[in-house]
Design a protein around this motif. Structure first.
Motif, PDB file in Angstrom:
ATOM      1  N   ARG A  24      59.016  30.734  55.064  1.00  8.08           N
ATOM      2  CA  ARG A  24      59.320  29.328  55.310  1.00  8.08           C
ATOM      3  C   ARG A  24      59.507  29.055  56.800  1.00  8.08           C
ATOM      4  O   ARG A  24      59.045  28.026  57.306  1.00  8.08           O
ATOM      5  CB  ARG A  24      60.554  28.918  54.511  1.00  8.08           C
ATOM      6  CG  ARG A  24      60.312  28.904  53.003  1.00  8.08           C
ATOM      7  CD  ARG A  24      61.427  28.209  52.246  1.00  8.08           C
ATOM      8  NE  ARG A  24      62.654  28.978  52.294  1.00  8.08           N
ATOM      9  CZ  ARG A  24      62.987  29.923  51.416  1.00  8.08           C
ATOM     10  NH1 ARG A  24      62.143  30.228  50.435  1.00  8.08           N
ATOM     11  NH2 ARG A  24      64.131  30.570  51.504  1.00  8.08           N
ATOM     12  N   PHE A  27      55.986  28.870  58.505  1.00 10.23           N
ATOM     13  CA  PHE A  27      55.285  27.598  58.289  1.00 10.23           C
ATOM     14  C   PHE A  27      55.951  26.465  59.081  1.00 10.23           C
ATOM     15  O   PHE A  27      55.256  25.599  59.619  1.00 10.23           O
ATOM     16  CB  PHE A  27      55.260  27.257  56.797  1.00 10.23           C
ATOM     17  CG  PHE A  27      54.120  27.894  56.052  1.00 10.23           C
ATOM     18  CD1 PHE A  27      52.893  27.266  55.969  1.00 10.23           C
ATOM     19  CD2 PHE A  27      54.273  29.128  55.441  1.00 10.23           C
ATOM     20  CE1 PHE A  27      51.833  27.838  55.289  1.00 10.23           C
ATOM     21  CE2 PHE A  27      53.223  29.723  54.750  1.00 10.23           C
ATOM     22  CZ  PHE A  27      51.990  29.080  54.676  1.00 10.23           C
ATOM     23  N   VAL A  33      56.128  22.207  58.829  1.00  6.51           N
ATOM     24  CA  VAL A  33      56.150  21.872  57.413  1.00  6.51           C
ATOM     25  C   VAL A  33      57.213  22.726  56.730  1.00  6.51           C
ATOM     26  O   VAL A  33      57.274  23.939  56.950  1.00  6.51           O
ATOM     27  CB  VAL A  33      54.773  22.139  56.755  1.00  6.51           C
ATOM     28  CG1 VAL A  33      54.851  21.966  55.241  1.00  6.51           C
ATOM     29  CG2 VAL A  33      53.722  21.221  57.329  1.00  6.51           C
ATOM     30  N   VAL A  35      57.934  24.367  53.548  1.00  8.07           N
ATOM     31  CA  VAL A  35      57.202  24.722  52.342  1.00  8.07           C
ATOM     32  C   VAL A  35      58.133  25.230  51.258  1.00  8.07           C
ATOM     33  O   VAL A  35      59.227  25.718  51.522  1.00  8.07           O
ATOM     34  CB  VAL A  35      56.126  25.790  52.630  1.00  8.07           C
ATOM     35  CG1 VAL A  35      55.135  25.301  53.661  1.00  8.07           C
ATOM     36  CG2 VAL A  35      56.765  27.114  53.060  1.00  8.07           C
ATOM     37  N   ARG A  36      57.667  25.091  50.026  1.00 10.02           N
ATOM     38  CA  ARG A  36      58.286  25.727  48.873  1.00 10.02           C
ATOM     39  C   ARG A  36      57.307  26.785  48.366  1.00 10.02           C
ATOM     40  O   ARG A  36      56.105  26.564  48.359  1.00 10.02           O
ATOM     41  CB  ARG A  36      58.532  24.712  47.739  1.00 10.02           C
ATOM     42  CG  ARG A  36      59.393  23.524  48.122  1.00 10.02           C
ATOM     43  CD  ARG A  36      59.492  22.534  46.958  1.00 10.02           C
ATOM     44  NE  ARG A  36      58.183  22.203  46.407  1.00 10.02           N
ATOM     45  CZ  ARG A  36      57.349  21.315  46.953  1.00 10.02           C
ATOM     46  NH1 ARG A  36      57.683  20.679  48.065  1.00 10.02           N
ATOM     47  NH2 ARG A  36      56.184  21.053  46.387  1.00 10.02           N
ATOM     48  N   THR A  54      50.041  28.615  49.126  1.00 11.49           N
ATOM     49  CA  THR A  54      51.144  27.764  49.572  1.00 11.49           C
ATOM     50  C   THR A  54      50.640  26.742  50.580  1.00 11.49           C
ATOM     51  O   THR A  54      51.021  25.557  50.525  1.00 11.49           O
ATOM     52  CB  THR A  54      52.261  28.618  50.198  1.00 11.49           C
ATOM     53  OG1 THR A  54      52.800  29.483  49.194  1.00 11.49           O
ATOM     54  CG2 THR A  54      53.377  27.753  50.759  1.00 11.49           C
ATOM     55  N   GLY A  55      49.790  27.174  51.507  1.00 11.40           N
ATOM     56  CA  GLY A  55      49.215  26.231  52.456  1.00 11.40           C
ATOM     57  C   GLY A  55      48.448  25.122  51.760  1.00 11.40           C
ATOM     58  O   GLY A  55      48.606  23.936  52.081  1.00 11.40           O
ATOM     59  N   GLU A  57      48.863  24.018  48.730  1.00  9.44           N
ATOM     60  CA  GLU A  57      49.805  23.145  48.022  1.00  9.44           C
ATOM     61  C   GLU A  57      50.405  22.092  48.950  1.00  9.44           C
ATOM     62  O   GLU A  57      50.836  21.034  48.503  1.00  9.44           O
ATOM     63  CB  GLU A  57      50.933  23.981  47.416  1.00  9.44           C
ATOM     64  CG  GLU A  57      50.557  24.767  46.179  1.00  9.44           C
ATOM     65  CD  GLU A  57      50.377  23.858  44.970  1.00  9.44           C
ATOM     66  OE1 GLU A  57      51.231  22.977  44.751  1.00  9.44           O
ATOM     67  OE2 GLU A  57      49.377  24.033  44.250  1.00  9.44           O
ATOM     68  N   HIS A  58      50.442  22.387  50.248  1.00 14.95           N
ATOM     69  CA  HIS A  58      51.032  21.457  51.220  1.00 14.95           C
ATOM     70  C   HIS A  58      49.978  20.814  52.112  1.00 14.95           C
ATOM     71  O   HIS A  58      50.291  20.294  53.192  1.00 14.95           O
ATOM     72  CB  HIS A  58      52.084  22.190  52.060  1.00 14.95           C
ATOM     73  CG  HIS A  58      53.301  22.564  51.278  1.00 14.95           C
ATOM     74  ND1 HIS A  58      53.350  23.684  50.469  1.00 14.95           N
ATOM     75  CD2 HIS A  58      54.510  21.960  51.157  1.00 14.95           C
ATOM     76  CE1 HIS A  58      54.532  23.765  49.899  1.00 14.95           C
ATOM     77  NE2 HIS A  58      55.254  22.733  50.295  1.00 14.95           N
TER      78      HIS A  58
END
Length: 233
Positions: A24, A27, A33, A35-36, A54-55, A57-58
């Protein structure tokens, strides 16, 4: 001689809580950002796949240069925060590794962790000196691909390996699936988030409650300690 390859988290050790915190931070530092890590069941997934998913998703389009920068920042942040972790060896893991090392058995790791994080965790558990090769989570999205890399590295050290002479040990169905794809013998240990039944259903050749069953594990891998001259008398 058998070659034995171990997963790390929840197979050999537990207590790493700053790994995804370091994700986290990376990122946030690179992309501003928050991130979750919310991409479903990630147990046994490689860090590379987790980073790219994850990237996505965001809304981030991560290229290979971005990926290398993320790996560098995760490694840096994890090293800074390692003292906050509570890494500890799982029962029996140390005994198993010592017995195998004493017997001259080649040992490696295949882990979803990026390589710098993997070695830091192993060092924290005093396991790093047991291993001469590995496959790591920054080297591929497919767990089978990093297992193949580990086998190539082992072959370069010990001579060409046959799949039938390799045993892969892990706590998730992904560990088992990778081993089956590559054609090695698999041992599932139920010290993670999956039961013995679930690991058996995933196709593990052998299943144990954990490495605390030292004799059971050594029996599965076919390790028989050499008879000393004293015992022979």
């Amino acid at each position: 001689m058998k070659t034995i390859i171990f997963d790390i988290d929840k197979t050999l050790l537990v207590g790493s809580h700053c790994h995804f915190y370091s994700f986290r931070l990376a990122f946030r530092e690179l992309f501003d950002v928050d991130v979750r890590i919310d991409i479903g069941n990630i147990q046994g997934m490689t860090d590379k796949e987790i980073i790219f998913r994850t990237g996505a998703e965001h809304g981030l389009e991560i290229d290979e240069d971005d990926f290398r920068r993320i790996v560098d920042r995760i490694s840096y942040n994890y090293r800074l925060n390692l003292g906050r972790d509570n890494i500890r060896a799982l029962d029996g893991a140390g005994a198993v590794l010592e017995r195998l090392k004493d017997g001259g058995i080649p040992l490696g790791v295949v882990t979803g962790n990026i390589e710098p994080v993997a070695w830091l965790k192993l060092r924290a558990a005093s396991f790093d000196t047991h291993f001469r090769f590995g496959g790591f989570g920054n080297e591929g999205c497919s767990r089978a691909s990093i297992l193949r890399l580990a086998l190539e590295r082992a072959s370069a050290i010990y001579g060409n390996l046959r799949a039938g002479d390799v045993i892969a040990v892990g706590d998730t169905p992904r560990d088992i699936a990778a081993g089956r794809e590559v054609g090695v013998t698999t041992v599932g240990v139920a010290t993670g988030d999956f039961s013995m039944d679930e690991l058996e259903e995933a196709g593990a050749d052998h299943v144990l409650e954990g490495l605390f069953d030292v004799d059971g594990f050594l029996g599965i891998v076919g390790y028989h300690p050499p008879v000393t001259a004293e015992v022979a008398k």
